[in-house]
Design a protein around this motif. Structure first.
Motif, PDB file in Angstrom:
ATOM      1  N   LEU A 170     -36.855  75.825 -60.016  1.00 49.82           N
ATOM      2  CA  LEU A 170     -37.773  76.288 -58.957  1.00 49.82           C
ATOM      3  C   LEU A 170     -38.215  75.142 -58.050  1.00 49.82           C
ATOM      4  N   PHE A 171     -38.315  73.940 -58.633  1.00 49.48           N
ATOM      5  CA  PHE A 171     -38.811  72.808 -57.857  1.00 49.48           C
ATOM      6  C   PHE A 171     -37.690  71.952 -57.263  1.00 49.48           C
ATOM      7  N   LYS A 172     -36.458  72.430 -57.437  1.00 48.16           N
ATOM      8  CA  LYS A 172     -35.338  71.687 -56.868  1.00 48.16           C
ATOM      9  C   LYS A 172     -34.763  72.390 -55.649  1.00 48.16           C
ATOM     10  N   LYS A 173     -34.803  73.717 -55.678  1.00 47.61           N
ATOM     11  CA  LYS A 173     -34.199  74.494 -54.594  1.00 47.61           C
ATOM     12  C   LYS A 173     -35.272  75.221 -53.800  1.00 47.61           C
ATOM     13  N   THR A 174     -34.933  75.577 -52.557  1.00 46.00           N
ATOM     14  CA  THR A 174     -35.824  76.428 -51.771  1.00 46.00           C
ATOM     15  C   THR A 174     -35.594  77.871 -52.190  1.00 46.00           C
ATOM     16  N   LEU A 175     -36.681  78.542 -52.508  1.00 44.69           N
ATOM     17  CA  LEU A 175     -36.611  79.931 -52.970  1.00 44.69           C
ATOM     18  C   LEU A 175     -36.356  80.859 -51.777  1.00 44.69           C
ATOM     19  N   SER A 176     -35.654  81.952 -52.030  1.00 45.00           N
ATOM     20  CA  SER A 176     -35.443  82.925 -50.953  1.00 45.00           C
ATOM     21  C   SER A 176     -36.789  83.529 -50.549  1.00 45.00           C
ATOM     22  N   PRO A 177     -37.104  83.548 -49.243  1.00 45.18           N
ATOM     23  CA  PRO A 177     -38.402  84.119 -48.829  1.00 45.18           C
ATOM     24  C   PRO A 177     -38.504  85.609 -49.129  1.00 45.18           C
ATOM     25  N   VAL A 178     -37.354  86.312 -49.110  1.00 48.91           N
ATOM     26  CA  VAL A 178     -37.386  87.746 -49.436  1.00 48.91           C
ATOM     27  C   VAL A 178     -37.806  87.925 -50.896  1.00 48.91           C
TER      28      VAL A 178
ATOM     29  N   ALA B 118     -39.475  85.747 -52.756  1.00 46.28           N
ATOM     30  CA  ALA B 118     -40.858  85.285 -52.903  1.00 46.28           C
ATOM     31  C   ALA B 118     -41.848  86.354 -52.435  1.00 46.28           C
ATOM     32  N   MET B 119     -41.576  86.937 -51.280  1.00 48.26           N
ATOM     33  CA  MET B 119     -42.507  87.935 -50.740  1.00 48.26           C
ATOM     34  C   MET B 119     -42.456  89.239 -51.528  1.00 48.26           C
TER      35      MET B 119
ATOM     36  N   GLY C  43     -46.855  73.039 -56.230  1.00 43.42           N
ATOM     37  CA  GLY C  43     -45.470  73.180 -55.772  1.00 43.42           C
ATOM     38  C   GLY C  43     -44.974  71.937 -55.059  1.00 43.42           C
ATOM     39  N   ALA C  44     -45.822  71.399 -54.180  1.00 38.87           N
ATOM     40  CA  ALA C  44     -45.416  70.231 -53.392  1.00 38.87           C
ATOM     41  C   ALA C  44     -45.266  68.983 -54.271  1.00 38.87           C
TER      42      ALA C  44
ATOM     43  N   SER D   5     -42.210  69.318 -56.694  1.00 37.79           N
ATOM     44  CA  SER D   5     -40.919  69.264 -55.992  1.00 37.79           C
ATOM     45  C   SER D   5     -40.787  67.970 -55.173  1.00 37.79           C
TER      46      SER D   5
ATOM     47  N   GLU E 145     -42.449  67.007 -52.667  1.00 34.60           N
ATOM     48  CA  GLU E 145     -42.533  67.251 -51.225  1.00 34.60           C
ATOM     49  C   GLU E 145     -43.922  66.946 -50.683  1.00 34.60           C
TER      50      GLU E 145
END
Lengths: 228, 163
Positions: B3-11, B13-14, B85-86, B89, B91
């Motif tokens: 979860l902290f390595k890749k960007t999650l799909s916004p679909v 997530a929402m 999260g930041a 990851s 970030e």
């Protein structure tokens, strides 16, 4: 749930999950509207529509059986004008109510500044309201049409069900179909213009972030121009 | 952790947030942010102004400051979740706008958001994830307003980029 601490704890846990998921997905409500209008890209718009479809079915299903806690206040001209001002503001600030908190959590000083001025804007409005008393305070709302107060009153899926005797979830299903139609239209548009897809994968909120990854060309220009 | 390595799909997530929001709707009410921010404004003003805040009718007629208002904690939770999260990851980093024009845009934008929320009684979150899914008349008014406003904002923004 009547216990204040339990309510606050529930809200905090929910907010924490939202903050984490929004941060990890780079979802942004501003991008959902602005990218669609400016770049004709729909990464966030699709997510917004999917969430609205799920929520419409879920909320109206519960409303049908008299469950849930719907928002209850009169709406009117102020609702339109308020969100019109908000819409301008969120695009100029490059963030909405969610992304200001999320970007602030990533160490973005611009987001903290936007939050600060959101609070100042609210305080300034409280001063103005104290002279005009408009829009009506929730305690004085009647739920009915009120021309003097420029209020249309209150109506939602529950009142629709009450008046028509048709279960609220039926209206919810119709609204979901409309939202799905929009979603399908976006998918068709994306397929038709697959070449233009490379233009930008969500710039709006990333405009604040220093991470330039996955923000090509047109979007990168925005990032450089307004690193809000 | 992936979860902290890749960007999650916004679909995705929402969709998860929407399902959780349905539970929240059952327990306390739908996801909202503007109300909590207003209460924070009142509490901060109370800290700064003390008893003289009661001379402003809004803060005792419409929105008496109350630290037990649950909506505050959604915002604080979002901040906490984003920090987690930041940081995990890698970030998280302090950064700020570099140019005066950016500060001006953010300042005006922030003010308009604050005024708009209080004028409408709702924010964008209540509009998209509360009022409209409840099929509240206000949801349709608010969506019309925010679309028109976003269009005007985008036009101004585009002009500022061109200029």
């Amino acid at each position: 749930m009547n216990n204040v601490i339990a309510q606050c704890l529930t809200a905090f846990v929910f907010g924490s999950v939202v903050g984490l998921l929004v941060q990890r997905s780079r979802y942004c409500n501003v991008a959902a509207l602005r990218d669609a209008m400016l770049f004709k890209t729909y990464r966030n718009t699709k997510a917004l529509l999917v969430a609205m479809m799920i929520l419409t079915m879920g909320f109206t299903a519960f409303i049908t059986v008299g469950a849930g806690k719907p928002l209850h206040f009169d709406v009117g001209l102020n609702t339109f004008v308020g969100l019109f001002l908000f819409g301008i503001g969120m695009v100029l600030a490059g963030a909405c109510t969610v992304s200001t908190w999320v970007k602030a959590g990533e160490g973005n000083v611009g987001a903290i500044w936007a939050l600060l001025f959101t609070f100042i804007g609210m305080f300034l409005f409280s001063l103005l309201w104290s002279f005009t008393y408009w829009p009506p305070a929730p305690s004085t709302m009647t739920g009915n049409f009120n021309l003097a107060g420029l209020q249309l009153g209150f109506a939602n899926a529950a009142t629709l069900q009450e008046k028509t005797k048709i279960p609220a979830v039926v209206f919810g299903a119709i609204q979901t179909l409309v939202l799905y139609g929009l979603y399908r239209a976006i998918l068709r548009r994306e397929r038709a213009g697959a070449g233009a897809q490379a233009h930008s994968e969500s710039a709006a909120c990333n405009a604040w972030a220093d991470n330039d990854k996955a923000v090509p060309q047109g979007a990168a220009r925005v990032t450089a121009e307004q690193s809000t | 952790m992936e979860l902290f390595k890749k960007t999650l799909s916004p679909v995705a997530a929402m969709a998860i947030i929407a399902v959780l929001n349905i539970f929240l709707f059952q327990i306390v009410g739908a996801w909202t942010v503007g109300g909590g921010e207003t209460m924070m404004t009142g509490l901060i003003a109370q800290m700064v102004m003390g008893d003289s805040l009661s001379r402003i009718p809004f803060w005792h007629v419409a929105f008496p400051p109350d630290p037990g208002y649950w909506k505050i904690y959604i915002s604080l939770g979002m901040l906490f979740g984003a920090v987690v999260g930041a940081v995990l990851s890698k970030e998280f980093n302090w950064h700020m706008p570099h140019r005066l024009s950016e500060w001006v845009m953010i300042t005006i934008g922030g003010l308009l958001m604050g005024i708009g929320i209080r004028l409408a009684f709702v924010c964008n979150v209540s509009t998209f994830y509360g009022l409209t899914p409840e099929m509240n008349l206000g949801g349709y008014l608010a969506i019309s307003g925010i679309l028109a406003g976003a269009w005007v904002g985008t036009w101004i923004y585009k002009k500022s980029l061109e200029g």
